[in-house]
Write a protein that holds these residues in place. Sequence first.
Motif: not given
Length: 387
Positions: A381-387, A199-203, A223-228
Motif C-alpha cells: 500500500t506504499g513505499e518504504l521511506q528511509p530517513v 551502524a546506520d540501520i537499527v533493529t 547519529l540518525r539511523p536511516r531505518l529502524i
Amino acid sequence: MAPLTGRLAPLGKPLTYVLKALTSQLKHVRNGSSRYDVSVAVRDSRSDPGAARQAVRDLVAIDQAHIVLTMAGTQVLPAVADTCEELRVPCLSTTFPWQAYVHARGAAPGHHFQWTYHFAWGLDDIATVFAQMWEQTGGTPTIGCLWNDDLQGDLLRHGQYGFAPVASTRGHHLVDLGPYREPAVDFQTQVGRMREYGADIVTSAATAADLSLFHRQARQAGLRPRLITCSRWLTYPHTHTVTAPDVHAELADARVATLVYWSPTHPYRSSLDGSTCADLAHAYRRDTGESWLQPLGLAHALVETAHHALGTADDPTDHAAVAQALAGTTLPTIAGTLDWKQGPTPNIALLRLAGGQWHPGPKGPDLVIVSNTQIPEVATTGELQPV
C-alpha cells in the motif's frame, strides 16, 4: 483469558471486542447431528503471570472450561499455557513468536505438548521480512541490534533459533549494541557502540518508550539511523500503547518499520460469518471509536479455531477429544489458513508476514505495507521511506 487490567490492557481490547461481536455465532456449536449450548467466560490475567495462573484454575474449576483462549504477554501467555498443560485442559493462544512460546516453557523445538496449541510466526520470519526491508534501502549496511536482557533479547541472539542466523545468511553484518534492562533509563552505551561499529540501520524489539529514548539520544549524539525495524510493541501504533507526546513525536520522526501479520487489506474471510478483514476493521472503529489493531484479526481467528475444534471433536465435552481436534485442524480464517499439521514444530501453526512502516498521518501513525515477498496475496500500500 484476557488482560483487562494492567500494562497489557490496551492489547486485551481486541479479544474482548471479538467475543462480544461474535456473541450470536457463539451461542451454539453444531457437532455432527448434535447441537451444544456454548457459554463464554472471561477472566482477567491482570497482566501478571501469577494472577493468570490462578485465573486459569478458576476458569477450569469454577467455569468448567472445555477450552481456554489467550493472547498477549511475554510472561503471561506461557504462564497460561503451562497451567492448562498442568490441568489437562486444551489451550489455544497467539501473538507470540513460536520459538519464544516453546523456550519460555522450558522446552526446545520438536517438543510435543499434549494440551496446548499456538499460532503465530517465528523469529526467523521476522528476520526475513526485516532483512527484505533493509535491502530496499540499498548498499550493504551494518545493522545495530538493540535487544534487551530478557527472554526476547536472549532468543533474538540465539545462535541456532534466533534472529541473527537468518539475517547473516542473507549477507547482512549484525552487531550487538549491548543488552539493556526494561524500562531503560539511558542508552549512551548503545549509542556509543552504534557509532563505533558504524551502524546506520537499527533493529530492535523495544517498547515504544525505550525506542523513543534511544532514538532521541542517538540524534543528540549526531547519529540518525536511516531505518529502524522493530517488532513486539511497535507492531501497534505508538499512540495506542503510550500517552507521552514526546514519545509520539520522536517515533513519528523515526518512521519505524515493523512486521505485519494482519491488516484490513489482507484478502481473507471469517469461517464463521464470511466477513472480510476490511469488514472487521470497519466494525471495530464504528463500535469503539478507535483504529484497528493487528491483534484484532488474530483474536477473531482464535475464536474461529476454537469454534471449529468444538464442532469437529469426537466429543466436544471431552478435553482430550478437543485437544486432538486442535492438533488436526486446517482452517481458513480471517487471519489466513491455519494448519497445525504442517507447522515448523509440534503444536504450532504458522502465520506469514509482510513488512510495514509507520507513516505519519492526520489521525496519527498509519501502517503502510511496503514488502509482501513472503505473502504476495497481500498487496503493498506504499513505499518504504528511509530517513
